[in-house]
Scaffold this motif. Structure first.
Motif, PDB file in Angstrom:
ATOM      1  N   GLN A  56       0.838  -1.204   0.000  1.00 30.66           N
ATOM      2  CA  GLN A  56       0.000   0.000   0.000  1.00 30.66           C
ATOM      3  C   GLN A  56       0.875   1.258   0.000  1.00 30.66           C
ATOM      4  O   GLN A  56       0.604   2.208  -0.725  1.00 30.66           O
ATOM      5  N   ARG A  57       1.932   1.260   0.814  1.00 32.24           N
ATOM      6  CA  ARG A  57       2.849   2.407   0.827  1.00 32.24           C
ATOM      7  C   ARG A  57       3.463   2.634  -0.562  1.00 32.24           C
ATOM      8  O   ARG A  57       3.537   3.761  -1.041  1.00 32.24           O
ATOM      9  N   TRP A  58       3.895   1.553  -1.219  1.00 25.28           N
ATOM     10  CA  TRP A  58       4.495   1.680  -2.541  1.00 25.28           C
ATOM     11  C   TRP A  58       3.487   2.155  -3.580  1.00 25.28           C
ATOM     12  O   TRP A  58       3.833   2.931  -4.482  1.00 25.28           O
ATOM     13  N   LEU A  59       2.255   1.715  -3.462  1.00 20.99           N
ATOM     14  CA  LEU A  59       1.224   2.179  -4.399  1.00 20.99           C
ATOM     15  C   LEU A  59       0.954   3.677  -4.221  1.00 20.99           C
ATOM     16  O   LEU A  59       0.848   4.415  -5.205  1.00 20.99           O
ATOM     17  N   ILE A  60       0.868   4.115  -2.964  1.00 26.79           N
ATOM     18  CA  ILE A  60       0.653   5.549  -2.705  1.00 26.79           C
ATOM     19  C   ILE A  60       1.846   6.354  -3.208  1.00 26.79           C
ATOM     20  O   ILE A  60       1.687   7.377  -3.880  1.00 26.79           O
ATOM     21  N   LEU A  61       3.049   5.885  -2.877  1.00 25.17           N
ATOM     22  CA  LEU A  61       4.251   6.587  -3.314  1.00 25.17           C
ATOM     23  C   LEU A  61       4.339   6.639  -4.843  1.00 25.17           C
ATOM     24  O   LEU A  61       4.656   7.684  -5.426  1.00 25.17           O
ATOM     25  N   SER A  62       4.024   5.544  -5.507  1.00 26.94           N
ATOM     26  CA  SER A  62       4.050   5.518  -6.973  1.00 26.94           C
ATOM     27  C   SER A  62       3.016   6.476  -7.560  1.00 26.94           C
ATOM     28  O   SER A  62       3.288   7.170  -8.550  1.00 26.94           O
ATOM     29  N   GLY A  63       1.835   6.512  -6.962  1.00 24.83           N
ATOM     30  CA  GLY A  63       0.812   7.467  -7.402  1.00 24.83           C
ATOM     31  C   GLY A  63       1.274   8.901  -7.208  1.00 24.83           C
ATOM     32  O   GLY A  63       1.065   9.757  -8.081  1.00 24.83           O
TER      33      GLY A  63
END
Length: 157
Positions: free
Chosen positions: A81-88
């Motif tokens: 989830q952290r990586w998805l938010i950061l990627s977004g």
């Protein structure tokens, strides 16, 4: 609070992605069919009217909300989830960079051409603006659509 911040990130990205997509698929193709003088005039008026409060709030929210969602500690948030938010967030920042470094200078040049002395023919103004602006707009539209998808994925994980 973290859930609200992530929801606001998704909403702002979704609103902006929709705005960008409508411009890409509807507004610019319609304007492309106009004669030079009408195209140039319409784009000048659009560029004057778009950057108003609501637009600026959504535009700022694209970076502010995912940043805040990452900054607020959440027990149980997965690395995915952290990586998805950061990627977004990265996609949103890249969208802003394209806008600020590419589209806005073209918009400013278009505005300045209105009062240029000697006057610049609308055909030359359009030639200097339209293709470059559209290429940059396609890039920023893809970036914000990716940001939206990544933030939605984060909210569902």
């Amino acid at each position: 609070m973290p859930t609200l911040l992530l929801a606001l990130a998704v909403v702002s990205a979704g609103l902006y992605a929709g705005f960008m997509l409508i411009f890409l698929t509807g507004i610019m193709p319609a304007l492309a069919r106009l004669p030079d003088q009408q195209f140039v005039s319409a784009m000048r008026r659009i560029n004057e009217d778009v950057p108003r409060l609501v637009f600026l709030l959504v535009f700022g929210g694209l970076v502010a909300f995912p940043s805040a969602a990452l900054a607020v500690p959440v027990e149980g948030r997965s690395d995915a989830q952290r990586w998805l938010i950061l990627s977004g967030l990265v996609c949103a920042v890249l969208n802003h960079l394209v806008t600020i470094a590419g589209n806005i200078p073209l918009n400013n040049a278009l505005a300045a051409s209105e009062t240029a002395a000697p006057p610049i023919p609308d055909s030359e103004v359009r030639t200097a603006f339209e293709d470059r602006w559209n290429r940059l707009h396609r890039v920023r539209t893809l970036l914000i659509l990716a940001a939206f998808g990544l933030l939605v994925a984060a909210s569902l994980s």
